[in-house]
Design a protein around this motif. Structure first.
Motif, PDB file in Angstrom:
ATOM      1  N   GLY A   1      10.246   7.095   3.713  1.00 10.06           N
ATOM      2  CA  GLY A   1      10.387   5.722   3.270  1.00 10.06           C
ATOM      3  C   GLY A   1       9.191   5.171   2.529  1.00 10.06           C
ATOM      4  O   GLY A   1       9.265   4.073   1.977  1.00 10.06           O
ATOM      5  N   THR A   2       8.067   5.915   2.501  1.00 10.34           N
ATOM      6  CA  THR A   2       6.861   5.408   1.848  1.00 10.34           C
ATOM      7  C   THR A   2       6.755   5.907   0.408  1.00 10.34           C
ATOM      8  O   THR A   2       7.298   6.957   0.038  1.00 10.34           O
ATOM      9  N   ALA A   3       5.995   5.156  -0.385  1.00  9.99           N
ATOM     10  CA  ALA A   3       5.782   5.544  -1.774  1.00  9.99           C
ATOM     11  C   ALA A   3       4.978   6.832  -1.873  1.00  9.99           C
ATOM     12  O   ALA A   3       5.212   7.660  -2.762  1.00  9.99           O
ATOM     13  N   VAL A   4       4.039   7.041  -0.945  1.00 12.76           N
ATOM     14  CA  VAL A   4       3.233   8.254  -1.017  1.00 12.76           C
ATOM     15  C   VAL A   4       4.090   9.485  -0.744  1.00 12.76           C
ATOM     16  O   VAL A   4       3.849  10.559  -1.325  1.00 12.76           O
ATOM     17  N   ARG A   5       5.105   9.359   0.087  1.00 12.24           N
ATOM     18  CA  ARG A   5       5.990  10.510   0.305  1.00 12.24           C
ATOM     19  C   ARG A   5       6.762  10.834  -0.969  1.00 12.24           C
ATOM     20  O   ARG A   5       6.908  12.010  -1.335  1.00 12.24           O
TER      21      ARG A   5
ATOM     22  N   GLU B   1       6.310  14.379  -2.746  1.00 14.02           N
ATOM     23  CA  GLU B   1       7.519  15.198  -2.916  1.00 14.02           C
ATOM     24  C   GLU B   1       7.703  15.566  -4.382  1.00 14.02           C
ATOM     25  O   GLU B   1       8.003  16.727  -4.714  1.00 14.02           O
ATOM     26  N   ALA B   2       7.537  14.589  -5.284  1.00 14.90           N
ATOM     27  CA  ALA B   2       7.693  14.849  -6.717  1.00 14.90           C
ATOM     28  C   ALA B   2       6.668  15.858  -7.213  1.00 14.90           C
ATOM     29  O   ALA B   2       6.943  16.644  -8.143  1.00 14.90           O
TER      30      ALA B   2
ATOM     31  N   TYR C   1      -7.065  11.427   0.689  1.00  6.71           N
ATOM     32  CA  TYR C   1      -6.603  10.954  -0.620  1.00  6.71           C
ATOM     33  C   TYR C   1      -7.201  11.831  -1.713  1.00  6.71           C
ATOM     34  O   TYR C   1      -8.175  12.552  -1.501  1.00  6.71           O
ATOM     35  N   ASP C   2      -6.625  11.758  -2.902  1.00  6.33           N
ATOM     36  CA  ASP C   2      -6.954  12.727  -3.946  1.00  6.33           C
ATOM     37  C   ASP C   2      -8.428  12.746  -4.335  1.00  6.33           C
ATOM     38  O   ASP C   2      -8.922  13.759  -4.818  1.00  6.33           O
ATOM     39  N   GLY C   3      -9.146  11.657  -4.126  1.00  6.50           N
ATOM     40  CA  GLY C   3     -10.564  11.643  -4.462  1.00  6.50           C
ATOM     41  C   GLY C   3     -11.467  12.165  -3.367  1.00  6.50           C
ATOM     42  O   GLY C   3     -12.669  12.355  -3.581  1.00  6.50           O
TER      43      GLY C   3
ATOM     44  N   CYS D   1       0.838  -1.194   0.000  1.00  6.80           N
ATOM     45  CA  CYS D   1       0.000   0.000   0.000  1.00  6.80           C
ATOM     46  C   CYS D   1       0.877   1.250   0.000  1.00  6.80           C
ATOM     47  O   CYS D   1       1.870   1.326   0.725  1.00  6.80           O
ATOM     48  N   GLU D   2       0.475   2.231  -0.787  1.00 12.65           N
ATOM     49  CA  GLU D   2       1.298   3.409  -1.023  1.00 12.65           C
ATOM     50  C   GLU D   2       1.656   4.149   0.255  1.00 12.65           C
ATOM     51  O   GLU D   2       2.749   4.688   0.395  1.00 12.65           O
TER      52      GLU D   2
END
Length: 430
Positions: free
Chosen positions: A341-345, A349-350, A308-310, A172-173
């Motif tokens: 360390g998480t994908a959502v970060r 960040e990007a 979350y975005d939705g 999970c992201e």
């Protein structure tokens, strides 16, 4: 020689700092278990009492999650100013070792059981290194039985915490578990777990499995549950909502004494579930799945990630209505938090959407990023309203008013969350 293990407290005025029920650190008890016998060990948990910076010890070992990191650094400074050597591990230091090394003498990255004895040997020899990384993943048959005697005298409500598996096959992201334990699902031998449970039931009939997904492999979970049947435990753990689809496994869990599971619903929006990588969740099945948990005597501590975005300002009322209709016994409503360390970060960040790196606000109760379909203020206010509404007496009656065996745990849990939320609100208002 003597080690002082330290667990920093949560800030008062924050939800987790105001909760009356606290669990001891199983990670520190596991490190104590692999500490050579010539070392004396002691535990200081700041949530259970003030820290004595003049306590006699040769080495101080601190563990911390991200919102505890600033306090951990303050504690480290207090001990180092008195000439003590301080080492640090846990999720935050493992993901940001260079930051942590600006505050402590050494950092342990990842699972510590393999590298901890080496660190102690180096310290005794006067050659302490700055960074220790485990040479691999700990074989699950080698997980030591935690030294729970370090919890004695601390006033914990429950010390029967244990771990049977590590890692998660999903990614999970927003989750930091896979960053720390990896995606490979690893299991302790069932016989070892049952033997440990035999010793634990002498102290207390309640137990909590800290596993992030106890039922990921039914070939493991089913014999474990069948082995527990008749032991007299009332236990809780974590499971995905699709656990409801395995009638045989769920029945075995209920018969073995399971009275509650932490369940990550995360969202009622299927597109959001797909975006976060929650591949096992189907929002259209949630109501029926929740009923199946209850039919087997298993209450639910649900989790719903907000922001979350939705998500829109209408999402909060929709979640409350669902929880009351599904009679979710208890719930937490974490604001999406971009942990290191998480994908959502990495994604936020990007996209240039992270607005704060004040780790104290990474407590799942504060907005640290820019949402897409509401303002940060609307997200914060919606979170606060949802917590107060869910833990109002009216909602509590609608959800847990009908007698159910899990009420013995979830009744006090609701009152505990209600009290903590009210105390937090008073702090914000003052």
């Amino acid at each position: 020689m003597k080690i002082l293990f330290v667990a920093p407290g949560w800030p008062r005025g924050r939800l987790w700092g105001e909760l009356g029920f606290k669990f001891p650190s199983l990670a520190l008890a596991a490190l104590a278990a692999v500490t050579p016998p010539e070392w004396d060990v002691a535990l200081c948990d700041e949530s259970r009492g003030a820290i004595d910076f003049n306590a006699p010890c040769d080495l101080v070992a601190i563990t911390a999650m991200t919102p505890q990191a600033p306090r951990a650094y303050e504690i480290a400074a207090g001990f180092r100013s008195r000439g003590k050597t301080v080492v640090m591990g846990g999720f935050h230091a493992s993901n940001l070792p260079d930051e942590a090394l600006g505050h402590v003498d050494a950092v342990v990255v990842g699972e510590g059981e393999l590298s901890w004895p080496l660190l102690l040997a180096d310290f005794q020899a006067g050659r302490l290194q700055r960074l220790y990384r485990s040479p691999g993943l700990l074989p699950m048959a080698s997980i030591p039985v935690a030294r729970r005697e370090i919890f004695a005298g601390k006033g914990y409500l429950l010390t029967n915490t244990l771990q049977t598996t590590r890692g998660c096959p999903f990614d999970c992201e927003f989750c930091s578990v896979t960053a720390f334990y990896g995606r490979k699902y690893r299991e302790r031998p069932v016989e070892a777990v049952l033997a440990e449970l035999e010793t634990l039931r002498k102290a207390n009939s309640f137990a909590f499995f800290v596993d992030d997904n106890l039922v990921a492999d039914r070939r493991y979970a089913l014999p474990l549950f069948r082995g527990m049947k008749g032991m007299g435990f009332k236990w809780l753990s974590h499971a995905p909502i699709d656990f409801a689809g395995d009638e045989e496994l769920m029945r075995a869990a209920g018969e073995s004494g399971c009275i509650g599971m932490f369940v990550g619903f995360e969202s009622l929006d299927q597109e959001a579930l797909a975006a976060m990588g929650k591949v096992t969740n189907s929002s259209s099945a949630f109501l029926d799945q929740a009923r199946k948990f209850r039919d087997h005597g298993i209450g639910i501590l649900g989790s719903f990630v907000l922001g979350y975005d939705g998500d829109t300002p209408d999402s909060f009322g929709r979640i409350l209505r669902f929880c009351e209709e599904a009679r979710i016994e208890a719930a937490i409503f974490p604001i999406l938090t971009p942990y290191p360390g998480t994908a959502v970060r990495r994604r936020l960040e990007a996209e240039g959407r992270i607005t704060s790196n004040d780790w104290r606000d990474y407590d799942m109760g504060h907005v640290t990023f820019r949402p897409t379909k509401m303002t940060a203020r609307e997200l914060q206010e919606g979170h606060d309203w949802l917590n107060r509404s869910f833990y109002s007496f009216g909602s509590m009656w609608r959800r847990i008013g009908k007698l159910h065996r899990s009420v013995q745990v979830f009744g006090p849990m609701n009152l505990g969350f209600r009290s903590a939320i009210r105390k937090s609100d008073r702090t914000k208002a003052s």
